[in-house]
Design a protein around this motif. Structure first.
Motif, PDB file in Angstrom:
ATOM      1  N   SER A  77       0.836  -3.332  -3.546  1.00  0.00           N
ATOM      2  CA  SER A  77       1.691  -3.512  -4.711  1.00  0.00           C
ATOM      3  C   SER A  77       3.075  -3.920  -4.230  1.00  0.00           C
ATOM      4  CB  SER A  77       1.770  -2.221  -5.535  1.00  0.00           C
ATOM      5  OG  SER A  77       2.462  -2.478  -6.748  1.00  0.00           O
ATOM      6  N   SER A  80       0.721   3.721 -13.620  1.00  0.00           N
ATOM      7  CA  SER A  80      -0.705   3.556 -13.291  1.00  0.00           C
ATOM      8  C   SER A  80      -0.950   3.759 -11.803  1.00  0.00           C
ATOM      9  CB  SER A  80      -1.180   2.155 -13.696  1.00  0.00           C
ATOM     10  OG  SER A  80      -1.078   1.981 -15.078  1.00  0.00           O
ATOM     11  N   ASN A  89      -3.372   6.580 -10.083  1.00  0.00           N
ATOM     12  CA  ASN A  89      -4.408   6.287  -9.081  1.00  0.00           C
ATOM     13  C   ASN A  89      -4.215   7.128  -7.832  1.00  0.00           C
ATOM     14  OD1 ASN A  89      -6.042   4.431 -10.429  1.00  0.00           O
ATOM     15  ND2 ASN A  89      -4.733   2.717  -9.894  1.00  0.00           N
ATOM     16  N   LEU A 147      -9.145   3.223 -10.204  1.00  0.00           N
ATOM     17  CA  LEU A 147      -9.360   2.742  -8.843  1.00  0.00           C
ATOM     18  C   LEU A 147     -10.099   3.763  -7.975  1.00  0.00           C
ATOM     19  CD1 LEU A 147      -8.730   0.150  -7.368  1.00  0.00           C
ATOM     20  CD2 LEU A 147      -6.522   1.082  -6.741  1.00  0.00           C
ATOM     21  N   PHE A 159      -7.115  -3.823  -2.889  1.00  0.00           N
ATOM     22  CA  PHE A 159      -7.076  -3.727  -4.344  1.00  0.00           C
ATOM     23  C   PHE A 159      -5.633  -3.576  -4.804  1.00  0.00           C
ATOM     24  CE2 PHE A 159     -11.159  -2.179  -2.982  1.00  0.00           C
ATOM     25  CZ  PHE A 159     -12.038  -2.748  -3.880  1.00  0.00           C
ATOM     26  N   TYR A 160      -5.347  -4.113  -5.966  1.00  0.00           N
ATOM     27  CA  TYR A 160      -4.031  -3.931  -6.567  1.00  0.00           C
ATOM     28  C   TYR A 160      -3.910  -2.472  -6.989  1.00  0.00           C
ATOM     29  CZ  TYR A 160      -0.033  -4.532  -9.664  1.00  0.00           C
ATOM     30  OH  TYR A 160       1.189  -4.412 -10.269  1.00  0.00           O
ATOM     31  N   LYS A 171      -3.581  -9.143  -7.173  1.00  0.00           N
ATOM     32  CA  LYS A 171      -4.789  -8.793  -7.925  1.00  0.00           C
ATOM     33  C   LYS A 171      -6.045  -9.477  -7.414  1.00  0.00           C
ATOM     34  CE  LYS A 171      -2.614  -7.675 -12.326  1.00  0.00           C
ATOM     35  NZ  LYS A 171      -2.549  -8.010 -13.757  1.00  0.00           N
ATOM     36  N   THR A 172      -5.925 -10.643  -6.781  1.00  0.00           N
ATOM     37  CA  THR A 172      -7.123 -11.431  -6.476  1.00  0.00           C
ATOM     38  C   THR A 172      -7.418 -11.612  -4.992  1.00  0.00           C
ATOM     39  OG1 THR A 172      -5.856 -13.501  -6.603  1.00  0.00           O
ATOM     40  CG2 THR A 172      -6.920 -12.726  -8.632  1.00  0.00           C
ATOM     41  N   ASP A 229       3.925  -1.174 -14.009  1.00  0.00           N
ATOM     42  CA  ASP A 229       2.675  -0.684 -13.436  1.00  0.00           C
ATOM     43  C   ASP A 229       2.821   0.616 -12.644  1.00  0.00           C
ATOM     44  OD1 ASP A 229       1.389  -2.843 -14.515  1.00  0.00           O
ATOM     45  OD2 ASP A 229       1.252  -3.975 -12.648  1.00  0.00           O
ATOM     46  N   THR A 246      -4.747  -1.144 -10.563  1.00  0.00           N
ATOM     47  CA  THR A 246      -6.054  -1.410 -11.165  1.00  0.00           C
ATOM     48  C   THR A 246      -6.570  -0.130 -11.818  1.00  0.00           C
ATOM     49  OG1 THR A 246      -6.521  -3.050  -9.452  1.00  0.00           O
ATOM     50  CG2 THR A 246      -8.406  -2.184 -10.682  1.00  0.00           C
TER      51      THR A 246
END
Length: 182
Positions: A74, A127, A131, A43, A36-37, A30-31, A124, A40
């Motif tokens: 991921s 999601s 995306n 996205l 990008f995760y 995530k960081t 996740d 998210t």
């Protein structure tokens, strides 16, 4: 009498950094900069589609002063179906072609992780699929144009199909390199 000094203990990489845990892996996903995760929310709003013609099309990160390829990351599990490599990266000849590696279109199916340690991957996954579906909608297409999705459904399970084009098709007109001597 000579004195001996005790040996200096060697530090392993595990003593220099804390052990990795599922929570630390998720935090890094995530960081970390440069991507990008994949789970998210919304996205696709951070991307812009760039048509590259014969060189390929890409998504770039929106809102930067420079063009940067859009990267998502991921944790996935590679499905054993339709995958022709061994865990150490060697070609597994026991495939549907029973032939040469050059005859094989490299592909794999990514599924949600089933390990208890990476339970966030399973949670996740819907999601991530949303995306990816939104990314596909960014691609302009003609009205009656048929499209193929990277999101596949097999036996009630959804997965992400990745295909790598390792070898290009040889045009028979260009392949005529033999010299007749005439």
């Amino acid at each position: 009498m000579p004195t001996t000094t005790p040996p200096i203990p060697r530090l392993s990489s595990s003593t220099l950094s804390p052990p990795k845990t599922p929570a630390s892996v998720l935090h890094k996903l995530k960081t970390s900069p440069g991507g990008f995760y994949a789970a998210t929310p919304r996205l696709a709003y951070r991307t812009e589609y760039f048509s590259g013609g014969r060189d390929g099309n890409i998504l770039i990160t929106k809102g930067l002063n420079y063009d940067e390829e859009f990267i998502i990351r991921s944790v996935f599990q590679i499905s054993r179906d339709d995958f022709h490599f061994t865990p150490d990266g060697d070609f597994n000849p026991a495939n549907v072609f029973h032939g040469r590696l050059a005859d094989l279109k490299l592909s794999c199916q990514l599924t949600a992780g089933r390990s208890k340690a990476f339970e966030f991957s399973l949670e996740d996954f819907p999601s991530i699929l949303s995306n990816l579906s939104a990314f596909e909608k960014l691609v302009p297409r003609e009205r009656l144009y048929e499209t193929l999705s990277v999101i596949q459904g097999t036996v009630g399970r959804r997965s992400i199909k990745l295909t790598h084009r390792l070898f290009g098709a040889i045009d028979s007109d260009q392949d005529d390199t033999s010299d007749d001597g005439g």
